[in-house]
Design a protein around this motif. Structure first.
Motif, mmCIF file in Angstrom:
data_model
loop_
_atom_site.group_PDB
_atom_site.id
_atom_site.type_symbol
_atom_site.label_atom_id
_atom_site.label_comp_id
_atom_site.label_asym_id
_atom_site.label_seq_id
_atom_site.Cartn_x
_atom_site.Cartn_y
_atom_site.Cartn_z
ATOM 1 N N TYR A 147 -22.195 97.273 11.208
ATOM 2 C CA TYR A 147 -21.597 97.043 9.890
ATOM 3 C C TYR A 147 -20.710 95.796 9.921
ATOM 4 O O TYR A 147 -20.720 94.986 8.988
ATOM 5 C CB TYR A 147 -20.796 98.279 9.501
ATOM 6 C CG TYR A 147 -19.987 98.157 8.226
ATOM 7 C CD1 TYR A 147 -20.543 98.502 6.996
ATOM 8 C CD2 TYR A 147 -18.661 97.717 8.249
ATOM 9 C CE1 TYR A 147 -19.805 98.411 5.825
ATOM 10 C CE2 TYR A 147 -17.920 97.617 7.083
ATOM 11 C CZ TYR A 147 -18.492 97.955 5.879
ATOM 12 O OH TYR A 147 -17.759 97.854 4.729
ATOM 13 N N ILE A 197 -21.357 92.942 7.239
ATOM 14 C CA ILE A 197 -20.405 92.820 6.132
ATOM 15 C C ILE A 197 -19.265 91.873 6.479
ATOM 16 O O ILE A 197 -18.883 91.010 5.697
ATOM 17 C CB ILE A 197 -19.828 94.200 5.751
ATOM 18 C CG1 ILE A 197 -20.964 95.174 5.421
ATOM 19 C CG2 ILE A 197 -18.859 94.067 4.592
ATOM 20 C CD1 ILE A 197 -21.822 94.761 4.257
ATOM 21 N N THR A 254 -21.720 89.360 2.864
ATOM 22 C CA THR A 254 -20.599 88.973 2.000
ATOM 23 C C THR A 254 -20.690 87.507 1.607
ATOM 24 O O THR A 254 -20.392 87.133 0.469
ATOM 25 C CB THR A 254 -19.267 89.256 2.707
ATOM 26 O OG1 THR A 254 -19.225 90.641 3.084
ATOM 27 C CG2 THR A 254 -18.085 88.948 1.820
ATOM 28 N N PHE A 302 -25.428 99.159 6.593
ATOM 29 C CA PHE A 302 -25.088 98.951 5.183
ATOM 30 C C PHE A 302 -23.796 99.667 4.804
ATOM 31 O O PHE A 302 -23.039 99.175 3.963
ATOM 32 C CB PHE A 302 -26.228 99.430 4.289
ATOM 33 C CG PHE A 302 -27.287 98.402 4.039
ATOM 34 C CD1 PHE A 302 -27.276 97.648 2.888
ATOM 35 C CD2 PHE A 302 -28.286 98.189 4.967
ATOM 36 C CE1 PHE A 302 -28.251 96.691 2.647
ATOM 37 C CE2 PHE A 302 -29.288 97.243 4.747
ATOM 38 C CZ PHE A 302 -29.268 96.495 3.589
ATOM 39 N N VAL A 328 -22.102 99.894 1.197
ATOM 40 C CA VAL A 328 -22.903 98.941 0.419
ATOM 41 C C VAL A 328 -24.257 99.551 0.051
ATOM 42 O O VAL A 328 -24.909 99.116 -0.899
ATOM 43 C CB VAL A 328 -23.074 97.635 1.235
ATOM 44 C CG1 VAL A 328 -24.091 96.701 0.597
ATOM 45 C CG2 VAL A 328 -21.722 96.928 1.357
ATOM 46 N N LEU A 358 -24.884 100.120 -3.487
ATOM 47 C CA LEU A 358 -25.159 98.987 -4.370
ATOM 48 C C LEU A 358 -26.644 98.718 -4.545
ATOM 49 O O LEU A 358 -27.031 97.932 -5.415
ATOM 50 C CB LEU A 358 -24.483 97.721 -3.824
ATOM 51 C CG LEU A 358 -22.964 97.770 -3.650
ATOM 52 C CD1 LEU A 358 -22.444 96.426 -3.159
ATOM 53 C CD2 LEU A 358 -22.280 98.165 -4.947
ATOM 54 N N SER A 393 -26.239 95.649 -9.563
ATOM 55 C CA SER A 393 -26.024 96.999 -9.044
ATOM 56 C C SER A 393 -25.643 97.931 -10.187
ATOM 57 O O SER A 393 -24.776 97.620 -11.006
ATOM 58 C CB SER A 393 -24.914 97.001 -7.999
ATOM 59 O OG SER A 393 -25.295 96.291 -6.853
ATOM 60 N N ASN A 424 -14.212 97.791 -2.282
ATOM 61 C CA ASN A 424 -14.073 97.230 -0.937
ATOM 62 C C ASN A 424 -13.189 96.001 -1.064
ATOM 63 O O ASN A 424 -13.631 94.934 -1.488
ATOM 64 C CB ASN A 424 -15.436 96.872 -0.334
ATOM 65 C CG ASN A 424 -15.346 96.416 1.112
ATOM 66 O OD1 ASN A 424 -14.605 95.507 1.444
ATOM 67 N ND2 ASN A 424 -16.124 97.063 1.981
ATOM 68 N N ILE A 446 -14.361 92.610 0.787
ATOM 69 C CA ILE A 446 -15.461 91.904 0.124
ATOM 70 C C ILE A 446 -14.992 91.316 -1.200
ATOM 71 O O ILE A 446 -15.265 90.154 -1.518
ATOM 72 C CB ILE A 446 -16.651 92.852 -0.114
ATOM 73 C CG1 ILE A 446 -17.226 93.357 1.206
ATOM 74 C CG2 ILE A 446 -17.740 92.139 -0.917
ATOM 75 C CD1 ILE A 446 -18.366 94.351 1.035
ATOM 76 N N ILE A 467 -23.783 93.967 -6.455
ATOM 77 C CA ILE A 467 -24.763 92.928 -6.145
ATOM 78 C C ILE A 467 -25.163 92.278 -7.464
ATOM 79 O O ILE A 467 -25.594 92.972 -8.390
ATOM 80 C CB ILE A 467 -25.998 93.512 -5.443
ATOM 81 C CG1 ILE A 467 -25.625 94.092 -4.078
ATOM 82 C CG2 ILE A 467 -27.080 92.439 -5.272
ATOM 83 C CD1 ILE A 467 -26.760 94.797 -3.364
#
Length: 575
Positions: free
Chosen positions: A269, A273, A296, A326, A329, A332, A352, A358, A361, A375
């Protein structure tokens, strides 16, 4: 700043800077993202000229025009500003800036440095020539102090200090350019024709770290007209069936921004991310900040460029633990598919459907840690999965249902004929014939083989270079190669013989590519538990023997490790 600004001027200087500073581009900085340039040619009063008694320039005055010049880009479009009046006559703002290590090194004709140095710049605005008869006119100054010292120490009179503004970025990039590059004279500000006034405005939260309504800063990008090409697609099939080829030719259009990565068992992750890592500033002070990962980064770029198409390609998605990589995420991946007549959220189709919280992000993408993460509709995520690798990590139903699944058929219908019809070395057997016959045997023995269909050879399992024959190898069974090796071991080999031995070995490297890739796969994987189906196992009991017979034989006899019915099928199809 008495020169009229045009889009052509901006494009011209961007072109020069891209050529001269192409080495500064990385995942966090692209010249295509730049929407504003402030180019300053240093005068004596602007530089750290050691020949002057007062060598420490403290500020550069940018503008003090009492009336605007037609066509001139306003400084408000480049630096954040506050309205001035007789009660609010002066203010100073400290802004984030950064310098490129490679650019600093290049000013000393050095290379090898990478990365960025974080720093600050101070912007001062005050009223000049104020009197009882006039309210005065505003002047903008860059107040140095010790700001940007690593670059300023390198620059001389007539060199250039270039400030760069990227779309929606709260950090400025600052570069040094030698006077040999013609960037004009004086101090001039240029704005891209693609930049709207909004694209250069800062929210108060970015300047004061105070919270404000999220929509104030990002509303126009959240709900602006946006490319709606975004999809989640998972291409699956046997190894070499053409999944990557399909992505390149069917999904990646001209002008698309593509990032590609590969999942593997150790991928996490944090890799995908982002994670908190130490950062060293210009004074050597260590701090810790969130460093974005590839997801990201491309999310930020797609959000800030709504009319452009972005594609994140994840190869071998099931070789890593995809649901864990993921993380949240995963939520999303549900995309909005229609505009509702009542209570629609206002987001374009392809965004999304549900957002997540988050802070790390959101801070990177939106400049506001409270913003809901989604997204955008112009970002596609395309994954590939080899069906023969399903035992690495299983993709559960909840994960798979959020993707458009597409099986890439394993046939030669659309394969380049130069590959399909290429002869395997000197055997007289084409790659299409070999592949088709072996796959027929695999599928025909489905009852005796586990997941037989997934064990087939893909049409793109090999490349053209794997099939090519180098006749410099000669016939290894005639004894020349073995005799030269014995002379080499005993130290009696001549220079001429050394050259011949080298030529044979070079040719062997080429001619081994096919058996080491294809026949090894059939022996070690496809027919691992029932080799007797296709191999003459009474004669050949090891992979070493199988590879050796291929190398030491000639023409169709290179396939003598296979059963007679298999060899006959190769010959029959070619006839």
């Amino acid at each position: 700043m008495g020169q009229q600004v045009t889009t052509e001027c901006f494009d011209n200087y961007i072109s020069i800077l891209k050529e001269k500073l192409d080495y500064v581009e990385d995942s966090s900085f692209k010249w295509n993202d730049v929407i504003g340039l402030l180019i300053i040619q240093l005068k004596n009063t602007d530089s750290l000229n050691k020949e002057r008694d007062a060598s420490h320039a403290t500020q550069i005055q940018i503008t003090s025009e009492s009336t605007p010049i037609p066509g001139m880009s306003k400084t408000e479009d480049f630096f954040p500003t506050l309205t001035m009046n007789t009660s609010f006559k002066s203010w100073r703002i400290s802004l984030d800036a950064r310098m490129n290590r490679a650019n600093i090194a290049a000013l000393d004709s050095n290379s090898g440095e990478t990365g960025w140095i974080d720093d600050k710049i101070q912007i001062r605005r005050r009223l000049l020539n104020e009197s009882s008869d006039s309210p005065g006119n505003p002047a903008l100054q860059i107040c140095y102090g010790d700001d940007l010292m690593p670059i300023r120490q390198k620059l001389q009179v007539d060199d250039y200090l270039v400030f760069v503004k990227r779309r929606l970025a709260s950090t400025y990039e600052v570069f040094g350019i030698r006077s040999e590059v013609d960037l004009g004279a004086g101090k001039r500000l240029f704005k891209s024709g693609k930049a709207s006034n909004d694209s250069t405005v800062f929210s108060l939260a970015q300047l004061t770290d105070e919270k404000e309504d999220v929509k104030t800063a990002t509303n126009y990008l959240d709900f602006t007209e946006r490319n709606q090409s975004g999809v989640n697609v998972l291409l699956y099939g046997v190894p070499g069936s053409g999944k990557s080829w399909t992505i390149k030719h069917e999904y990646c259009k001209k002008g698309s921004h593509v990032e590609r990565l590969v999942f593997h068992p150790d991928y996490t992750y944090s890799d995908f991310i982002g994670q908190i890592l130490p950062a060293v500033d210009v004074n050597g002070q260590v701090s810790y900040k969130f460093t974005p990962g590839p997801f990201t980064k491309i999310l930020e770029q797609a959000y800030k460029h709504p009319q452009e198409e972005y594609i994140l390609i994840i190869e071998e998605i099931n070789r890593g633990n995809a649901p864990a990589i993921f993380g949240e995420v995963f939520q999303l991946l549900d995309r909005k598919v229609e505009i509702l007549d009542i209570n629609d959220d206002g987001y374009p189709i392809g965004t999304s459907e549900y957002g997540i919280t988050n802070a790390s992000i959101a801070d990177i993408v939106y400049g506001n840690s409270d913003h809901e993460v989604r997204i955008p509709s112009n970002l596609s995520i395309i994954g590939t999965m080899n069906t023969s690798d399903q035992n690495v990590f299983t993709l559960d139903t909840a994960f798979q249902r959020r993707w458009e699944m597409r099986l890439i058929e394993n046939n030669f219908e659309h394969v380049d004929r130069s590959l399909a019809d290429a002869e395997i070395l000197d055997t007289g057997v084409t790659w299409q014939t070999f592949c088709t016959e072996i796959n027929n045997i695999i599928v025909g023995n489905n009852a005796r083989m586990t997941s037989a269909e997934d064990k087939r050879l893909g049409a793109y399992f090999v490349h053209m270079k794997d099939l090519m024959y180098n006749d410099e190898m000669g016939n290894l069974s005639d004894g020349e190669y073995d005799a030269l090796r014995k002379k080499e071991q005993s130290g009696t080999i001549t220079e001429t013989e050394k050259d011949r031995l080298y030529a044979i070995r070079s040719a062997m490297k080429q001619n081994r590519k096919f058996p080491e890739k294809v026949i090894k796969y059939l022996w070690d994987d496809a027919f691992k538990f029932n080799r007797e189906i296709v191999f003459e196992t009474t004669t050949y009991q090891s992979l070493e023997q199988v590879i050796r017979v291929f190398m030491y034989a000639e023409k169709i006899n290179r396939f003598s490790m296979f059963k007679e019915n298999v060899r006959n099928a190769f010959i029959r199809d070619e006839q």
